[in-house]
Design an enzyme around this catalytic site. Structure first.
Site, mmCIF file in Angstrom:
data_model
loop_
_atom_site.group_PDB
_atom_site.id
_atom_site.type_symbol
_atom_site.label_atom_id
_atom_site.label_comp_id
_atom_site.label_asym_id
_atom_site.label_seq_id
_atom_site.Cartn_x
_atom_site.Cartn_y
_atom_site.Cartn_z
ATOM 1 N N TRP A 236 -87.927 39.444 -10.274
ATOM 2 C CA TRP A 236 -87.145 38.339 -9.724
ATOM 3 C C TRP A 236 -86.412 38.745 -8.447
ATOM 4 C CZ3 TRP A 236 -84.570 35.026 -14.137
ATOM 5 C CH2 TRP A 236 -85.511 34.769 -15.152
ATOM 6 N N THR B 90 -97.694 38.909 -2.893
ATOM 7 C CA THR B 90 -96.717 38.497 -3.899
ATOM 8 C C THR B 90 -96.755 37.004 -4.211
ATOM 9 O OG1 THR B 90 -95.035 38.244 -2.179
ATOM 10 C CG2 THR B 90 -95.131 40.373 -3.312
ATOM 11 N N THR C 134 -94.203 45.272 -10.755
ATOM 12 C CA THR C 134 -93.582 44.036 -11.209
ATOM 13 C C THR C 134 -93.476 43.933 -12.724
ATOM 14 O OG1 THR C 134 -93.933 41.619 -11.254
ATOM 15 C CG2 THR C 134 -95.875 42.980 -11.099
ATOM 16 N N TYR D 54 -102.118 38.140 -10.436
ATOM 17 C CA TYR D 54 -101.149 39.008 -9.755
ATOM 18 C C TYR D 54 -100.774 40.191 -10.636
ATOM 19 C CZ TYR D 54 -96.541 40.465 -8.016
ATOM 20 O OH TYR D 54 -95.466 41.198 -7.581
ATOM 21 N N ALA E 146 -97.312 43.846 0.057
ATOM 22 C CA ALA E 146 -97.986 43.414 -1.168
ATOM 23 C C ALA E 146 -98.392 41.950 -1.062
ATOM 24 C CB ALA E 146 -97.066 43.600 -2.381
ATOM 25 N N GLY F 43 -91.622 41.489 4.531
ATOM 26 C CA GLY F 43 -91.222 41.112 3.187
ATOM 27 C C GLY F 43 -89.753 41.402 2.933
#
Length: 299
Positions: free
Chosen positions: A152, A64, A103, A127, A62, A12
């Site tokens: 973001w 995502t 997040t 999510y 994760a 990631g």
């Protein structure tokens, strides 16, 4: 003595930046791939945390894919909540702290102002709900847990908004981008460097220390997705930047709902750690520069 970091995740954006930036810090990272720690197997992944072998656990793996999560809620729940909770409990048993990344999607975006850590959560997609549960599982499982909400996230690696915009710029257009969602972009590198910069403090701080708990991290400055796209084009293409057409969220239908304004307030982090995230445009310029260098190297 170097801080021994056990990192879950290798591919990631954050995982790659942690590995790339480790050279600038007194840390030794052991990064576990999906094959070595499958997040669909909570107890198997948690078993990789062993007393005496690490000083800090960082969960950089994760689920995502926000839209995909709508169709596979059980997978998102396991990867984003159940397994991180199991890892946190193992970290508690091993006597080591854990870092978990969450997040802005834990909020519904209806506040009308930037969110602080004490604001009530209200996720509007699968999510976000899985991440709310992940926060609770990690904070409840380990007394020395640092949960970092971010937003973001972009970098020169993998799939992200910056690379998508540059790809679209090569097409026939028009380029249409949502202009009624607000947030704070975050360079994965800046988040990685913050975590690595705090590794020694986290490894030695006792339970109850102010460095543990829930914090927000994002680059400074609020912008819409359209404004962010224009920043990408300005920095990457200059006078050749394409025009960006504003559209509404309602015109850009997606499987998962997005918060209209998930802007994160980073004041608590700045006061506690003495770190002030740089402006998003400054971080973006660095990312664009890297992508241009890669493009020249590949030519």
């Amino acid at each position: 003595m170097s801080i021994r970091v056990l990192q879950f995740g290798t591919t990631g954006q954050l995982a790659l930046e942690l590995l790339a930036e480790a050279k600038d810090f007194d840390v030794e990272i052991t990064a576990l791939s999906r094959a070595e720690a499958d997040f669909n197997d909570p107890q198997g992944a948690a078993s990789r945390v062993r007393a005496g072998e690490t000083d800090l656990v960082v969960i950089a793996a994760a689920h995502t894919a926000v839209d995909d999560a709508e169709a596979e809620p059980d997978v998102a729940q396991c990867v984003n909540a159940t397994t991180p909770g199991a890892i946190a409990r193992s970290a508690q048993a091993a006597g080591v702290p854990v870092v978990f990344v969450s997040t802005d999607y834990v909020f519904d975006g209806a506040k009308g102002a930037a969110y602080v850590e004490t604001d009530p959560v209200g996720p509007i997609n699968v999510y976000g709900r899985s991440k709310v549960d992940g926060e609770a599982a990690v904070l409840g499982g380990c007394a020395r847990a640092l949960v970092l909400r971010t937003s973001w996230v972009v970098s020169s690696h993998g799939k992200n908004f910056v690379k998508t915009m540059l790809r679209l710029a090569k097409g026939p257009g028009p380029i249409k981008v949502v202009d009624d969602q607000f947030g704070r972009p975050t360079a994965a590198r800046d988040l990685a460097r913050f975590i690595l910069g705090q590794a020694a403090t986290l490894a030695t701080a006792p339970a109850g220390a102010p460095v543990f708990g829930l914090f927000h991290f994002a680059n400074a400055g609020e912008v819409t997705w359209k404004g962010f796209a224009e920043g990408v084009f300005d920095l990457a293409l200059g006078a050749d930047a394409p025009k960006v057409q504003a559209i509404t969220t309602a015109e850009f239908t997606r499987p998962a709902a997005r918060p209209a304004r998930g802007t994160l307030d980073t004041g608590k982090l700045e006061r506690t750690f003495g770190v002030r995230p740089r402006p998003w445009r400054e971080a973006l310029a660095e990312i664009v520069g890297e992508l241009k260098l890669e493009q020249r190297s590949a030519a």
